[in-house]
Scaffold this motif. Structure first.
Motif, PDB file in Angstrom:
ATOM      1  N   ASN B 574     -21.568  10.486  10.459  1.00  0.00           N
ATOM      2  CA  ASN B 574     -22.314  10.152   9.246  1.00  0.00           C
ATOM      3  C   ASN B 574     -23.807  10.048   9.505  1.00  0.00           C
ATOM      4  O   ASN B 574     -24.415   8.995   9.366  1.00  0.00           O
ATOM      5  CB  ASN B 574     -21.757   8.879   8.626  1.00  0.00           C
ATOM      6  CG  ASN B 574     -20.372   9.100   8.068  1.00  0.00           C
ATOM      7  OD1 ASN B 574     -20.073  10.203   7.607  1.00  0.00           O
ATOM      8  ND2 ASN B 574     -19.520   8.101   8.140  1.00  0.00           N
ATOM      9  N   THR B 634     -22.378  10.375   3.738  1.00  0.00           N
ATOM     10  CA  THR B 634     -20.979  10.184   3.354  1.00  0.00           C
ATOM     11  C   THR B 634     -20.616  11.043   2.151  1.00  0.00           C
ATOM     12  O   THR B 634     -19.791  10.664   1.330  1.00  0.00           O
ATOM     13  CB  THR B 634     -20.717   8.700   3.026  1.00  0.00           C
ATOM     14  OG1 THR B 634     -21.705   8.273   2.097  1.00  0.00           O
ATOM     15  CG2 THR B 634     -20.791   7.839   4.261  1.00  0.00           C
ATOM     16  N   GLN B 642     -22.063  11.198  -7.330  1.00  0.00           N
ATOM     17  CA  GLN B 642     -21.711   9.786  -7.208  1.00  0.00           C
ATOM     18  C   GLN B 642     -22.723   8.998  -6.363  1.00  0.00           C
ATOM     19  O   GLN B 642     -23.034   7.853  -6.657  1.00  0.00           O
ATOM     20  CB  GLN B 642     -20.321   9.684  -6.576  1.00  0.00           C
ATOM     21  CG  GLN B 642     -19.783   8.272  -6.552  1.00  0.00           C
ATOM     22  CD  GLN B 642     -18.497   8.192  -5.757  1.00  0.00           C
ATOM     23  OE1 GLN B 642     -17.827   9.194  -5.503  1.00  0.00           O
ATOM     24  NE2 GLN B 642     -18.152   6.997  -5.358  1.00  0.00           N
ATOM     25  N   LEU B 643     -23.243   9.638  -5.329  1.00  0.00           N
ATOM     26  CA  LEU B 643     -24.185   8.935  -4.453  1.00  0.00           C
ATOM     27  C   LEU B 643     -25.631   9.307  -4.759  1.00  0.00           C
ATOM     28  O   LEU B 643     -26.546   8.863  -4.078  1.00  0.00           O
ATOM     29  CB  LEU B 643     -23.872   9.260  -2.986  1.00  0.00           C
ATOM     30  CG  LEU B 643     -22.456   8.937  -2.522  1.00  0.00           C
ATOM     31  CD1 LEU B 643     -22.283   9.344  -1.069  1.00  0.00           C
ATOM     32  CD2 LEU B 643     -22.175   7.455  -2.691  1.00  0.00           C
ATOM     33  N   THR B 710     -24.133   5.165 -13.221  1.00  0.00           N
ATOM     34  CA  THR B 710     -23.197   4.079 -13.003  1.00  0.00           C
ATOM     35  C   THR B 710     -23.876   2.778 -12.594  1.00  0.00           C
ATOM     36  O   THR B 710     -23.418   1.716 -12.927  1.00  0.00           O
ATOM     37  CB  THR B 710     -22.168   4.447 -11.926  1.00  0.00           C
ATOM     38  OG1 THR B 710     -22.865   4.829 -10.759  1.00  0.00           O
ATOM     39  CG2 THR B 710     -21.270   5.564 -12.390  1.00  0.00           C
ATOM     40  N   THR B 711     -24.976   2.856 -11.862  1.00  0.00           N
ATOM     41  CA  THR B 711     -25.605   1.621 -11.416  1.00  0.00           C
ATOM     42  C   THR B 711     -27.101   1.674 -11.663  1.00  0.00           C
ATOM     43  O   THR B 711     -27.789   2.588 -11.209  1.00  0.00           O
ATOM     44  CB  THR B 711     -25.402   1.421  -9.902  1.00  0.00           C
ATOM     45  OG1 THR B 711     -24.021   1.501  -9.638  1.00  0.00           O
ATOM     46  CG2 THR B 711     -25.920   0.074  -9.462  1.00  0.00           C
ATOM     47  N   ILE B 712     -27.597   0.689 -12.347  1.00  0.00           N
ATOM     48  CA  ILE B 712     -29.041   0.602 -12.537  1.00  0.00           C
ATOM     49  C   ILE B 712     -29.590  -0.219 -11.380  1.00  0.00           C
ATOM     50  O   ILE B 712     -29.212  -1.374 -11.200  1.00  0.00           O
ATOM     51  CB  ILE B 712     -29.367  -0.075 -13.870  1.00  0.00           C
ATOM     52  CG1 ILE B 712     -28.770   0.730 -15.017  1.00  0.00           C
ATOM     53  CG2 ILE B 712     -30.874  -0.217 -14.040  1.00  0.00           C
ATOM     54  CD1 ILE B 712     -28.602  -0.067 -16.281  1.00  0.00           C
ATOM     55  N   ARG B1056     -36.504   3.073  24.747  1.00  0.00           N
ATOM     56  CA  ARG B1056     -36.047   1.752  25.144  1.00  0.00           C
ATOM     57  C   ARG B1056     -34.644   1.860  25.709  1.00  0.00           C
ATOM     58  O   ARG B1056     -33.873   2.720  25.313  1.00  0.00           O
ATOM     59  CB  ARG B1056     -36.025   0.811  23.934  1.00  0.00           C
ATOM     60  CG  ARG B1056     -35.514  -0.578  24.268  1.00  0.00           C
ATOM     61  CD  ARG B1056     -35.808  -1.556  23.147  1.00  0.00           C
ATOM     62  NE  ARG B1056     -35.098  -1.216  21.928  1.00  0.00           N
ATOM     63  CZ  ARG B1056     -34.192  -2.011  21.350  1.00  0.00           C
ATOM     64  NH1 ARG B1056     -33.895  -3.165  21.884  1.00  0.00           N
ATOM     65  NH2 ARG B1056     -33.604  -1.652  20.246  1.00  0.00           N
ATOM     66  N   ASN B1059     -28.693   1.364  26.019  1.00  0.00           N
ATOM     67  CA  ASN B1059     -27.339   1.515  26.523  1.00  0.00           C
ATOM     68  C   ASN B1059     -26.493   2.368  25.591  1.00  0.00           C
ATOM     69  O   ASN B1059     -25.272   2.308  25.627  1.00  0.00           O
ATOM     70  CB  ASN B1059     -26.691   0.133  26.708  1.00  0.00           C
ATOM     71  CG  ASN B1059     -25.835   0.095  27.951  1.00  0.00           C
ATOM     72  OD1 ASN B1059     -25.912   1.008  28.785  1.00  0.00           O
ATOM     73  ND2 ASN B1059     -25.032  -0.925  28.091  1.00  0.00           N
ATOM     74  N   ASP B1060     -27.120   3.109  24.714  1.00  0.00           N
ATOM     75  CA  ASP B1060     -26.384   3.955  23.768  1.00  0.00           C
ATOM     76  C   ASP B1060     -26.866   5.391  23.921  1.00  0.00           C
ATOM     77  O   ASP B1060     -27.900   5.779  23.381  1.00  0.00           O
ATOM     78  CB  ASP B1060     -26.620   3.447  22.336  1.00  0.00           C
ATOM     79  CG  ASP B1060     -25.729   4.153  21.335  1.00  0.00           C
ATOM     80  OD1 ASP B1060     -25.077   5.153  21.707  1.00  0.00           O
ATOM     81  OD2 ASP B1060     -25.672   3.695  20.185  1.00  0.00           O
ATOM     82  N   ARG B1062     -25.765   8.048  22.795  1.00  0.00           N
ATOM     83  CA  ARG B1062     -25.499   8.996  21.723  1.00  0.00           C
ATOM     84  C   ARG B1062     -26.785   9.454  21.046  1.00  0.00           C
ATOM     85  O   ARG B1062     -26.793  10.408  20.302  1.00  0.00           O
ATOM     86  CB  ARG B1062     -24.538   8.371  20.704  1.00  0.00           C
ATOM     87  CG  ARG B1062     -23.165   8.050  21.330  1.00  0.00           C
ATOM     88  CD  ARG B1062     -22.267   7.343  20.356  1.00  0.00           C
ATOM     89  NE  ARG B1062     -22.916   6.150  19.839  1.00  0.00           N
ATOM     90  CZ  ARG B1062     -22.746   5.704  18.600  1.00  0.00           C
ATOM     91  NH1 ARG B1062     -21.961   6.334  17.780  1.00  0.00           N
ATOM     92  NH2 ARG B1062     -23.362   4.615  18.194  1.00  0.00           N
TER      93      ARG B1062
END
Lengths: 507, 1178
Positions: B574, B634, B642-643, B710-712, B1056, B1059-1060, B1062
């Motif tokens: 995502n 997504t 929708q998004l 749908t959403t204001i 920095r 430890n990731d 990805r």
């Protein structure tokens, strides 16, 4: 020259005349003319003001509510109930809490502290701008909320400034850290005032606002807290017994027959005594707690069977202690399935390749309804968060009785809770350990555990947490919990404005 | 005035020592100034009128004339009475010449004068209708009448081939001298045909021309480096540079026109000492940060006050650089105190172009350019990222199993199976044991994934085009300048662009001899497109922190429908590519501005003018965004639309200025006085609306109505207004053009403060002494114009949001009731702080202007001291008040500094010319006090910005990194645990960053944070070298700073130890990081697997010093072709040619996106631009 003078004077006089007439032009009030000295002028405004105080407990204009920041991140998250399964680099504060690495600079520490003082500030303003004798109910609610905020400050941060009126910075930074006894005295006064001036409960359009039942229950919780670490006030348990006994009949009347019934939208404000109110609908009134509590990491996949809209998860991958899961399942504890799910399908039944993802996560506050289109975002969940409910009053009374040497009187209360949970009644009078265990299961996910451990005493708290930490987190780059973790640090944001406070122990 | 139509009366009063050639110099100088200034010096206006009527020549006018033992004085009188000419002379001198005799006869004036002045000590010279009688001093009487005299005629021109009137022409080592007329022509009686002529004129380099027997000469004079004769714009008026007593710097249209620039502020960068211009973002159409003499405010708003043609303006973005005639920067308080309330950060006065008397001039300028990124940031390449990931997985393997990192993948899987009893066959299976057993991605080395260079994807070569057309002209009645321009720029990052249309009409009409009205009208529309690429999680941060691999076939659109991002070992699924972020999301920001000013000037009596000004600035801003569902990470879990979300915000603001001023100027003998009185009222009102909705019926468009979405998200209307009323006055006095004094006073009332603190009073005093006018310095040959300036003044600052002295309620709703409906709630939103008052700056300035070697070298140096008190800041307050911040007057700050401006003419030749202009500014900014007992104020990301007494504003507050912890810093105790031998931060292990234990308490914690640095440079500088060879010109601008640091908060994402693996990181994490005791790196970069990584330390603070070859510009001026065009210049130019610096995790050491513009979080790179341009006038 004479002619010149006249011309000059004419010019000057003219200009003066023009501009002095405009001097009022710089008297400009804000267009949204709600200045606080003119507010609080009638009941509608005072009602709006008290609603504003309650509202600090909800989203408060931010993405997360008090339940998430305080009861989840700063409490449940570092208790012996949940462990991190996998870290993500986001939400560092949550990691720092879990790994006992928080510092005075941790944002969540500051957020909680600031929010509690916001409640105090607005309660103070309401009490300051209304006069005693008028608007009694609102003043009583303000006293309750102020007392509540101080009670959380006291158990999370230790002694802090005691402020009971609107205050400017210059005055605030001169205040010392008031002794805990002074703060508790104020809390007790406020709660007694609230209890005396409120109806027992409010319903209908006023549901969700506190009544005297809540005030007395909180007073009971405050006394029990005073009886434990660090105040260890031996006289407090008796006071707790008195006040809780006085309300137990009314509490029993609000006792939910089933545990599942407590966590249902339909039953909100039916069984609880004091809850943070949430509503979905994209109006910034929803709860963020479920988004954190069910999290499998911020880049995890949502739950297609449970959620209608896109549901992004927040925070770290926190899972329930597997020993606890095992015990509750073995005991066939009815509270288990209400509070915890052992996993979820990563697709709808229509998806043939879907698999079941096994994770013990807290779903107590998740509205599992994939047809509910009014939930607009991860922090738009509708379920209220109970700060005080039936079992609080009942188990606190039971504990007070046990501590006061009346264990046999306590049995009925513990049994009442066990029976609802589908467990056999106790064979003998309850011990303190029985009550502690019962609280652990009853309130899982509700943020009570950490504060319970703290009041049980330094040794018990530290040993329990260290054992849990060693079991689950030995490989994390964290540190073992110590006495310092029994309080949060005073936020650096507070200390940087003043030089007269010392930091809490160990920070 | 010195001169009038009756020279006999006026000149009489002058002392003998006043050199006549100086008088003529002054005369001409006044004329030139008058042409520019126009209205103040009324009497000289008559000279201008005279100049426009072509005067008859001396040999064309004849009179019947005779003399009988008469004096020269009466002879001249007689000629005056019988001819159109007037004489200018010093009576005392010519009284020496008596007993002249001449027979009565008709002769030309020329003839008469040459006869009667022959063998006298006087020569003559015609300037229009005036005839100068010049005494030749200390004449070698021995030579009188013996030497042969030669008539030399000639013409003097400037480098622009325009004649220069009033140049003093003198035969070297004699007293033979004359001056040029309006046509630059002169006639001189020289005593030696092989002598040398010396040409001098104020503002020009003195020139010597050997005659070598010639009797006609053509001379080109070059302008001196000093521009003391120019007129500069000061508050509510203009002033001669020579009379300036404060610190005022100016650049003119020449500097602006010759280089392709987008924003007016760019023209100032590197050009003016004491003015620092920072391109904190390369975003097309972005604002620049301008600071005059350091930051005199902690509130974040340290921009100077901009005043365009007399009307204050908040932002110069709508202004077309080609419309600008000059920019004057008032640096010290004595010049800016007249702007009182808002002058404490300096005042920038912009004057737009006016028509020039004569035929209409049509000018066209155009350029086309190609821009590209200045550089790339050295992040891990796709292959390096895999190496880096493997290295970390090997480390994990070793850490968890204790086995060697060289164990193969198959063996690791086998080992995992032996441990867990499970088999691992699919990639998903392997992902589950990725970290625990150091499993490599099976995709690596296969065609399942493809490499991509995000910087290459995001950057592009972008065209820039600009066309400007202007027509201007003037006659006795009307003066006009009308222009229009189109500017079109594509950003160097995909999806970004800026377009501007701008128009301007400046028209002035003379209604009568006494009344003039003028209207300036300037509409413009600027459109910025492209989503924000700066800041957290936006385009630039992502293009640096996402690894260069995507699933095969997804390319630069990875993550958007219908693809997903590289998952598991990469950051997916995502995640959406930065390319999609920058191109799929719509953002259009339109700024419509109308700036206008209506001006009336009435001349009441001689010297007294009344001016009325009504200025109106309108700004309409609209910004809309649209983010479609298919570009969301997504998208797969959503239906189309929708998004999707759309927002629109609008802002409309009106600012109206009503202003009246009266000016009076008068000269009485050696005393000159100039007074100004005025009053003004400025009102500002602003209304904003904002709408936003998420969830659309489909994914087609951004348009929505409430019933379909749908959403204001937002639906608000806000408004605010403020006003300021001002009274101001100024008196300037000069004695003998040598001693200069000025004083001003302003009173401002601002609606932003409570009734008791509303009014502020801002005075100033200044004095100047033109040393070079003193007799003792006049003898010093090498010393040119030299002036000493001294000033003091006070300024204010009220730039905070309105109504902060009042406590306002804010809305906060809560769900109550059984139905859980939204119930209206209010809480106290801010502390009402009734004591809020003006921020005030006291400033002192001492300046010295020196001209050397006949003004070939001019040096201007200023030292200043600025003390700002009652600093306004939305300062942190104790959280126990229930608030986090409150507007307050929190302390004081001192800026002190030295500025040097040096202009030299290195080589002057008729063909080759080399000028150098250099400026250097030292500024030291120090906070001297703070409220709350000097308690620190911390702000910004992680509280890394600190205001602390004794340090500059916005210093960086960090742990001091001193290297990397090694195994030798620890010992193992009996329990097998590591124990540090040196102070560490709790939890640190070998490989972690080693910190300085600043408070020496044996441990590292929050108390070891130190003020580690700040952005303030040791000094900054600019150097411009200009070369001219025949028709060619070349200029090179170097600009830079020495010292200073930049905190790159954003680089914590890609520089920095997280430890990731990805995500992607700077290349140094593979090459220079600590990996083990046997692979310890360079000792500076800690281990990627460091235990403690949440602290803010000096690893993210970098040197901000740099040197830029800012611009190289090569131009060619075509020879004049009268029938086609008047002038034509072709040029090639390169901006941001080269950057020398050591700021590696970002694109520019000037970059700043957040925290009071102290921190960089992926700021938009500056563009290297090559352009070809053309300026033509017809």
């Amino acid at each position: 020259m004479k002619q010149l003078n006249i011309k000059w004077i004419t010019v000057i006089v003219l200009m003066m005349a023009v501009f002095s007439s405009c001097k009022k032009d710089i008297d400009i009030a804000p267009i949204e003319n709600n200045t606080s000295n003119t507010f609080y002028s009638n009941e509608i405004e005072i009602k709006q003001a008290i609603i504003g105080v309650y509202a600090h407990l909800a989203r408060n204009g931010t993405n997360t509510d008090f339940a998430t920041d305080y009861f989840w991140l700063a409490s449940e998250n570092r208790s012996d109930l949940l462990y991190i399964a996998a870290e993500t680099s986001a939400q560092n504060d949550q990691l720092d809490f879990r790994k006992f690495l928080i510092t005075a600079n941790s944002g969540t520490v500051s957020t909680n502290y600031a929010r509690l003082y916001q409640i105090i500030k607005d309660a103070n303003s309401l009490l300051f701008y209304t006069t005693e004798g008028q608007y009694k109910r609102y003043r009583a609610e303000a006293c309750f909320l102020r007392a509540y905020a101080y009670s959380e400050l006291a158990r999370s941060f230790g002694p802090t400034a005691l402020i009971t009126k609107p205050i400017e910075n210059a005055e605030a930074i001169a205040l010392p850290r008031a002794p805990l006894s002074d703060i508790y005295a104020q809390i007790i006064t406020d709660l007694q005032y609230a209890a005396a001036n409120l109806d027992k409960v409010y319903t209908g359009a006023d549901a969700g606002r506190v009544g005297s039942l809540a005030a007395n229950a909180l007073l009971g919780q405050v006394y029990i807290t005073m009886g434990g670490y660090p105040l260890n006030d031996a006289t407090a348990y008796a006071k707790a017994e008195t006040v809780l006994t006085s309300i137990i009949a009314d509490v029993n009347a609000r006792f939910s027959p089933t545990y599942a019934g407590l966590f249902t939208l339909a039953n909100e404000n039916k069984y609880d005594l004091f809850s943070i109110q949430f509503a979905s609908g994209g109006l910034n009134l929803g709860s963020s707690l479920a988004g954190y509590a069910t999290s499998t990491g911020s880049s995890g996949t949502p739950f297609p069977e449970w959620m209608y809209t896109s549901y992004t998860l927040q925070g770290q991958d926190m899972r329930v202690d597997s020993d606890l899961v095992k015990t509750m399942r073995t005991n066939k504890d009815l509270r288990f399935s209400v509070s915890i799910d052992t996993g979820y399908w990563n697709g709808l039944p229509s998806v043939p390749t879907r698999t079941f993802v096994k994770k013990n996560i807290i779903t107590k506050f998740l509205e599992k309804d994939n047809t509910n289109t009014s939930i607009k975002a991860w922090n738009d969940q509708p379920r209220n968060f109970p700060i005080l409910r039936d079992a609080d009053a009942i188990l606190l009374l039971a504990e007070a009785l046990v501590r006061n040497g009346k264990a046999s009187d306590a049995k009925q209360y513990v049994d009442k809770i066990r029976t609802r949970a589908g467990l056999p009644i106790l064979a003998a009078a309850p011990t303190l350990d029985d009550i502690k265990l019962e609280r652990k299961y009853e309130f899982i996910g509700e943020g009570r555990r950490y504060f319970d451990l703290v009041r049980y005493g330094e040794t018990e708290a530290v040993n329990t947490l260290v054992a849990f930490n060693t079991h689950y987190h030995s490989k994390l780059n964290g540190q073992a919990p110590t006495k310092r973790d029994l309080l949060m640090p005073i936020p650096q944001n507070e200390l940087k404005t003043r030089s007269n406070w010392s930091q809490n122990f160990g920070y | 005035m010195i001169f009038s139509e009756q020279p006999t009366e006026k000149v009489d009063g002058y002392p003998r020592h006043l050199k006549l050639n100086l008088i003529s110099t002054y005369l001409i100088k006044f004329m030139r100034i008058s042409m520019l200034a126009g209205l103040i010096f009324c009497t000289s206006a008559q000279l201008i009128l005279a100049a426009t009527v072509k005067a008859q020549k001396l040999n064309e006018v004849s009179v019947v004339f005779g003399l009988k033992d008469e004096s020269l004085y009466s002879a001249l009188k007689k000629i005056e009475n019988n001819s159109p000419f007037h004489f200018i002379f010093t009576k005392d001198e010519i009284n020496e010449v008596r007993s002249l005799n001449l027979s009565q006869k008709k002769r030309s004036v020329d003839e008469i004068l040459s006869v009667i002045l022959d063998k006298s000590q006087f020569s003559y010279s015609q300037i229009d209708k005036s005839i100068l009688i010049i005494k030749m001093k200390a004449l070698n009487t021995a030579g009188l009448g013996i030497r042969e005299t030669v008539m030399i005629t000639g013409d003097v021109m400037g480098s622009d081939n325009q004649p220069i009137p009033g140049v003093t022409v003198k035969e070297k080592n004699t007293n033979n001298a004359t001056a040029t007329d309006v046509n630059g022509h002169f006639v001189l009686k020289a005593s030696d045909a092989n002598g040398t002529l010396v040409f001098s004129f104020l503002g020009y380099l003195e020139k010597e021309v050997p005659l070598g027997g010639k009797t006609t000469v053509k001379v080109t004079m070059l302008e001196a480096a000093t521009k003391l004769n120019e007129v500069v714009v000061v508050g509510y008026g203009t002033q001669k540079r020579t009379n300036i007593t404060g610190a005022v710097s100016r650049i003119t249209e020449k500097e602006i026109e010759e280089r392709p620039i987008t924003r007016v502020e760019q023209a100032l960068q590197g050009q003016i000492a004491g003015v620092s211009v920072r391109s904190n973002s390369g975003t097309p159409g972005a604002d620049l940060t301008v600071n005059v003499r350091g930051a005199a405010s902690v509130s974040g708003n340290t921009t100077p006050l901009y005043v365009v043609d007399g009307v204050p303006l908040d932002n110069l973005s709508g202004l077309n650089p080609s419309d600008i005639a000059s920019i004057d920067v008032l640096k010290d308080a004595s010049s800016s105190a007249i702007y009182g309330a808002r002058g404490s950060n300096g005042v920038v006065l912009v004057t737009t172009k006016r028509g020039k008397t004569g035929a209409t001039v049509i000018s066209l300028s155009a350029y086309t350019a190609l821009a590209s990124a200045e550089r790339k940031v050295d992040v891990l390449t796709p292959d390096e990222w895999i190496d880096f990931s493997k290295k970390w997985l090997d480390y994990s393997w070793t850490l968890n199993t204790g086995q060697s990192g060289s164990i193969s993948q198959a063996d690791r899987i086998a080992y995992a199976t032996s441990k867990t009893g499970k088999t691992y066959t699919t990639r998903t299976d392997l992902l589950g044991i990725r970290a625990a057993y150091g499993i490599y991605d099976p995709y690596w080395g296969t065609s399942a994934i493809e490499p991509i260079d995000w910087q290459d994807v995001m950057f592009r070569k972008a065209p820039v085009n600009d066309v400007q057309l202007n027509a201007s002209g003037a006659n006795d009645m009307v003066n006009y300048s009308i222009s229009g321009g189109v500017y079109n720029q594509d950003g160097i990052i995909v999806g970004s662009a800026y377009k501007r249309y701008s128009f301007r009409a400046n028209i002035e009409a003379k209604l009568s001899q006494r009344v003039k009205i003028g209207l300036n009208l300037s509409p413009s529309i600027g459109t910025i497109t492209g989503t924000s690429v700066e800041g957290n999680n936006n385009g630039i941060a992502r293009m640096l922190s996402l690894p260069g691999w995507v699933l095969a076939g997804t390319g630069k659109e990875a993550g958007a429908q219908p693809t997903k991002w590289y998952d598991g070992w990469g950051p997916g699924p995502n995640v959406v590519s930065p390319y999609i972020l920058a191109t799929a999301n719509d953002r259009i920001n339109k700024d419509t501005r109308i700036n206008s000013a209506f001006n009336t000037n009435v001349n009441i009596i001689k010297g007294l003018d009344i001016n009325g000004l009504v200025g109106w600035n309108y700004r309409g801003n609209s910004q809309r965004t649209y983010s479609p569902t298919w570009a969301q990470p997504t998208w797969d879990a959503a239906t189309p639309g929708q998004l999707s979300s759309a927002t629109k915000t609008t802002l409309a603001s009106n600012s109206v200025l009503v202003q009246g001023t009266a000016t009076y100027s008068k000269e009485i003998g050696k005393h000159a006085i100039n007074a100004l009185f005025g009053a003004s009222e400025e009102t500002y009102s602003e209304e904003t609306t904002s709408q936003g909705e998420t969830g659309f019926p489909n994914d087609k468009t951004y348009i929505f109505d409430l019933s379909r979405g749908t959403t204001i998200n937002t639906n608000t209307i806000y408004g605010t207004s403020n006003a300021i009323i001002s009274y101001f006055g100024r008196v300037q006095y000069s004695y003998n053009n040598k001693y200069l004094f000025a004083a001003s006073l302003r009173s401002d009332g601002s609606s932003k403060f409570g009734p008791n603190n509303r009014w502020g009073l801002f005075p100033s005093l200044s004095a100047g002494w033109i040393l070079s006018e003193e007799p003792m310095f006049k003898k010093v040959n090498w010393l040119g114009t030299t002036k000493l300036r001294l000033s003091w003044g006070q300024n204010g600052n009220d730039r905070i949001v309105s109504s902060q002295f009042l406590s306002s309620m804010a809305a906060l709703n809560y769900a109550t009731g059984t139905s859980q409906t939204s119930t209206s709630g209010f809480y106290v939103g801010n502390i009402g702080y009734s004591k809020l008052r003006w921020e005030k700056t006291d400033s002192y300035n001492l300046g010295l202007d020196i001209g050397l070697l006949k003004d070939r070298i001019s040096l201007s140096a200023d030292v200043y001291y600025k003390n700002t008190t009652d600093l306004l800041l939305n300062a942190p307050v104790s959280l126990t008040t229930g608030f986090t911040n409150q507007y307050d007057n929190v302390g004081s700050v001192v800026n002190k500094g030295l500025e040097i401006q040096l202009n030299t003419v290195n080589v002057v030749d008729n063909k080759f010319k080399w000028n150098t202009s250099m400026n250097i500014s030292f500024n030291r900014n120090t906070i001297t006090s703070l409220t709350n007992g000097n308690a620190d104020i911390k702000l910004g990301q992680g509280n890394t910005i600190i205001q602390r007494v004794g340090y500059p504003i916005n210093s960086y507050y960090l742990l001091q990194a001193t290297g990397v912890l090694r195994a030798s810093d620890f010992t193992t105790n009996s329990g097998g645990a590591l124990v540090a031998n040196i102070p560490i931060f709790t939890g640190q292990k070998p490989g972690d960053t080693k910190y300085l234990d600043a408070n020496n308490d044996g441990k590292i914690d929050a108390n070891d944070y130190v003020v580690a640095g700040n952005f303030q440079p040791k000094f900054d500088f600019g150097i411009t070298n200009t070369f001219t060879y025949r028709h060619w010109d070349l200029s090179v601008l170097l600009q830079g700073r020495v010292g200073g640091d930049l905190l790159s908060t954003g680089s914590r994402s890609w520089n920095r130890a997280t430890n990731d693996t990805r995500f992607n990181y700077m290349a140094s994490w593979l090459k220079d990081a600590y990996w083990s005791e046997s692979d310890p790196g360079n000792g500076k970069v800690p281990a990627f697997f460091s235990a403690v990584t949440s602290q803010y330390d000096t690893n993210w603070m970098y040197s901000a010093a740099y040197l830029r070859i800012k611009n190289i510009n090569l131009g060619y001026n075509l020879p004049k072709i009268t029938k086609v065009f008047k002038t034509m210049r072709l040029y090639a130019s390169c901006d941001n040619v080269w950057l020398f610096d050591s700021y590696y995790p970002g694109y520019s050491p000037e970059g700043a996106t957040q925290d009071n513009l102290s921190g960089d979080w992926g700021s938009y790179p500056l563009a290297r631009t090559f352009s070809l341009g053309l300026n033509v006038t017809f």
